[in-house]
Design a protein around this motif. Structure first.
Motif, mmCIF file in Angstrom:
data_model
loop_
_atom_site.group_PDB
_atom_site.id
_atom_site.type_symbol
_atom_site.label_atom_id
_atom_site.label_comp_id
_atom_site.label_asym_id
_atom_site.label_seq_id
_atom_site.Cartn_x
_atom_site.Cartn_y
_atom_site.Cartn_z
ATOM 1 N N THR A 49 0.322 -1.358 0.389
ATOM 2 C CA THR A 49 -0.049 -0.088 0.664
ATOM 3 C C THR A 49 0.774 1.361 0.391
ATOM 4 N N SER A 51 -0.450 3.919 1.769
ATOM 5 C CA SER A 51 -0.819 4.291 2.575
ATOM 6 C C SER A 51 -0.320 4.276 4.202
ATOM 7 N N GLN A 98 -7.937 7.932 10.459
ATOM 8 C CA GLN A 98 -7.874 8.229 9.279
ATOM 9 C C GLN A 98 -9.282 8.534 8.537
ATOM 10 N N GLY A 99 -8.523 8.091 7.558
ATOM 11 C CA GLY A 99 -10.335 6.969 6.251
ATOM 12 C C GLY A 99 -10.720 7.301 6.891
ATOM 13 N N ARG A 100 -11.185 6.206 6.818
ATOM 14 C CA ARG A 100 -12.485 5.357 7.259
ATOM 15 C C ARG A 100 -13.229 5.934 8.218
ATOM 16 N N PHE A 123 -13.698 3.111 -3.106
ATOM 17 C CA PHE A 123 -13.207 2.249 -2.016
ATOM 18 C C PHE A 123 -13.799 1.880 -1.382
ATOM 19 N N THR A 125 -13.569 0.763 1.380
ATOM 20 C CA THR A 125 -13.755 1.108 3.338
ATOM 21 C C THR A 125 -15.532 2.085 2.956
ATOM 22 N N THR A 126 -15.193 3.211 2.021
ATOM 23 C CA THR A 126 -15.898 3.457 2.137
ATOM 24 C C THR A 126 -17.164 3.127 2.088
ATOM 25 N N THR A 180 -14.062 9.695 -5.793
ATOM 26 C CA THR A 180 -12.862 9.274 -5.616
ATOM 27 C C THR A 180 -11.713 9.779 -6.075
ATOM 28 N N ASN A 184 -8.830 4.847 -6.673
ATOM 29 C CA ASN A 184 -8.203 4.452 -6.939
ATOM 30 C C ASN A 184 -8.551 2.476 -6.985
ATOM 31 N N ASP A 213 -14.105 12.008 -1.923
ATOM 32 C CA ASP A 213 -13.119 11.526 -1.163
ATOM 33 C C ASP A 213 -11.289 12.091 -1.865
ATOM 34 N N ARG A 216 -5.965 11.325 -2.894
ATOM 35 C CA ARG A 216 -5.014 11.690 -3.120
ATOM 36 C C ARG A 216 -5.217 12.609 -4.356
ATOM 37 N N LYS A 255 -2.639 9.995 4.815
ATOM 38 C CA LYS A 255 -1.824 8.952 5.530
ATOM 39 C C LYS A 255 -1.621 8.664 3.362
ATOM 40 N N LYS A 256 -2.172 9.095 2.713
ATOM 41 C CA LYS A 256 -1.636 9.280 1.308
ATOM 42 C C LYS A 256 -1.544 10.378 1.067
ATOM 43 N N ARG A 402 -2.365 -4.694 -7.018
ATOM 44 C CA ARG A 402 -1.638 -3.630 -7.260
ATOM 45 C C ARG A 402 -0.295 -3.586 -7.073
#
Ligand code: F0G
Length: 454
Positions: A49, A51, A98-100, A123, A125-126, A180, A184, A213, A216, A255-256, A402
């Motif tokens: 990742t 992230s 964090q994002g989630r 994504f 988690t979304t 987003t 991603n 979102d 990035r 984190k990104k 990925r």
């Protein structure tokens, strides 16, 4: 000059522990052929990742020392808030760990059974947070975005005709429209300013908020500068500000594109929604001036945001992925085109066409990359998405691997090494075998499932 150099010098290093192929074969077997179960010091190049894996700058480490750990009203929060607002001018900026966590705050307030939330592509988690609240998460990528080998400048775009149709048919069931950037799950592909504005316009015409979102956002802005008509002479900061100007709020994983190892935020313009989010934040994350983070984390984010919009950095960042993708393409390895902002995506189903989807070609390639060269990537395919809620199993739409690039961590010789490992694999790819699952949990199986080679 032809060579785009890393625009930084290295002051502090982390050694990579070298391993042999025999060792890696043993370690992978002991890990049940699940790369998430490896100890990270048994990995040579960790591309699991991008992230939370960024190298922080000297200035960020300096900022960490100025972090103020007061429970309420710490200067660190105000520096964080000002740095966010300098790029994204929202009324309310609510930190989260964090994002989630930011997504959870938002969707626990606005998503309910019977509602549907469209996006270019949500994504995981979304999607998870929307579905946990009982609503439907709907992906509306453009048709070009679904074909890995097809070149398109803004493959992350949303299909606006589909969005318009959804709003006309079910507008009252849509609490918000999401976008987003970059996309991603769709391959780290950018979204154009035109598409962002178009989606916002449709949402607003139906009286609905438009949220981004923005994980990035800087990589997305760089692609806009490179590829969108009329944007070439504008600064990244101007493009970023334009991107968020049309939105009513955002969720973010720092984190990104904030170079931080932890952190995120929810930003909103709506006073009443922000008040509800802050109340929930106090319940679940922490007081609204720290939101589950230490003051020093907020300072690292504030400094990181000033660095991420640097064009020299973004040029190097995006070029690294493009370089690897071009070498792989020349070698006949099918890659997602064009290269995304944060990762190279390899089409394992096509490359390892002798492995049927239910024998997990993506996972087989990820395992082979580790055994061959100690590279840890991540399957995005049938292992991740193949198990349906009713217990049945189906091939995912694609079987990709990925290779996500941590920011400012690896150098050109690491990139060359990654290409070389693929060269070795190409010579014996028909011998790479599929796997079967021998143990799996009822959901999110890719994190903990165990496998055996066939
Ligand atoms: N949105 C996008 C587009 C993401 O890529 C991620 C995380 C999140 C939200 C959630 O943020 O991890 O801070 O809670 N993506 C990571 C990845 C995990 O590897 O792609 P988070």
């Amino acid at each position: 000059m032809k060579t785009i150099i890393e625009p930084f010098r290295i002051k502090s290093v982390e050694p990579i522990r070298m391993t042999t192929r025999e060792e890696r074969e043993r370690l992978l077997k002991e890990a049940g052929y699940n790369l998430f179960k490896l100890h990270s010091d048994d990995v040579l190049i960790d591309l699991l990742t991008d992230s939370g894996t960024s190298a922080m700058s000297a200035a960020q480490w300096g900022a960490v020392m100025t972090g103020d750990e007061s429970y309420a009203g710490a200067p660190s929060f105000y520096r964080f808030e000002a740095a966010v607002r300098d790029l994204m001018d929202f009324k309310h900026i609510i930190p989260a760990h964090q994002g989630r966590a930011a997504e959870h705050l938002l969707f626990s307030l606005i998503a309910k059974p019977g509602l549907v939330i469209p996006s270019n592509t949500h994504f995981d988690t979304t999607r998870g947070n929307i579905e946990a609240a009982g609503a439907e998460a709907l992906d509306l990528p453009i048709a070009e975005g679904k074909i890995p080998s097809l070149d398109h400048p803004f493959k992350g775009n949303m299909d606006l005709a589909e969005l318009e149709r959804l709003m006309a048919e079910r507008g009252e069931d849509v609490p918000c429209v999401m976008m987003t950037i970059t996309n991603n799950a769709g391959g780290g592909q950018p979204v154009s300013l035109e598409n962002i504005r178009g989606a916002a316009e449709i949402a607003h015409a139906h009286g609905k908020p438009f949220f981004i979102d923005g994980c990035r956002f800087a990589e997305n802005a760089w692609f806009i500068k490179l590829r969108e008509n009329g944007q070439q002479d504008r600064s990244i900061k101007e493009i970023v500000r334009d991107t968020f100007r049309v939105s009513d709020g955002m969720t973010m994983s720092a984190k990104k594109d904030a170079f931080a190892n932890i952190g995120g935020w929810l930003a909103l313009n709506d006073d009443s929604l922000a008040e509800q989010a802050r109340t929930r934040l106090i319940q679940t994350e922490g007081f609204p001036t720290y939101g589950g983070l230490a003051g020093r984390d907020l300072d690292a984010i504030a400094q990181g945001l000033t660095e991420i919009v640097d064009e020299d950095y973004l040029r190097y960042r995006v070029r690294t992925n493009a370089y690897i993708a071009e070498r792989l393409d020349e070698m006949g390895v099918p890659v997602m085109k064009p290269a995304g902002g944060h990762a190279v995506f390899v089409d394992a189903r096509e490359w390892l066409s002798h492995i049927p989807p239910l024998e997990y070609p993506g996972h087989a390639l990820a395992c082979a990359l580790y055994e061959e060269g100690g590279i840890r990537g991540c399957e995005i395919g049938t292992v991740m998405f193949g198990r349906k809620p009713d217990g049945s199993e189906e091939p995912a739409r694609m079987d990709l691997v990925r290779l996500a690039m941590p920011r400012r961590v690896y150098t050109q010789s690491h990139a060359d090494y990654i290409v070389e490992v693929f060269e070795e694999l190409a010579a014996r790819k028909d011998d790479i075998r599929g796997l079967k699952i021998v143990k799996e949990p009822p959901m999110m199986r890719h994190f903990t499932a165990e496998f055996e080679p066939l």
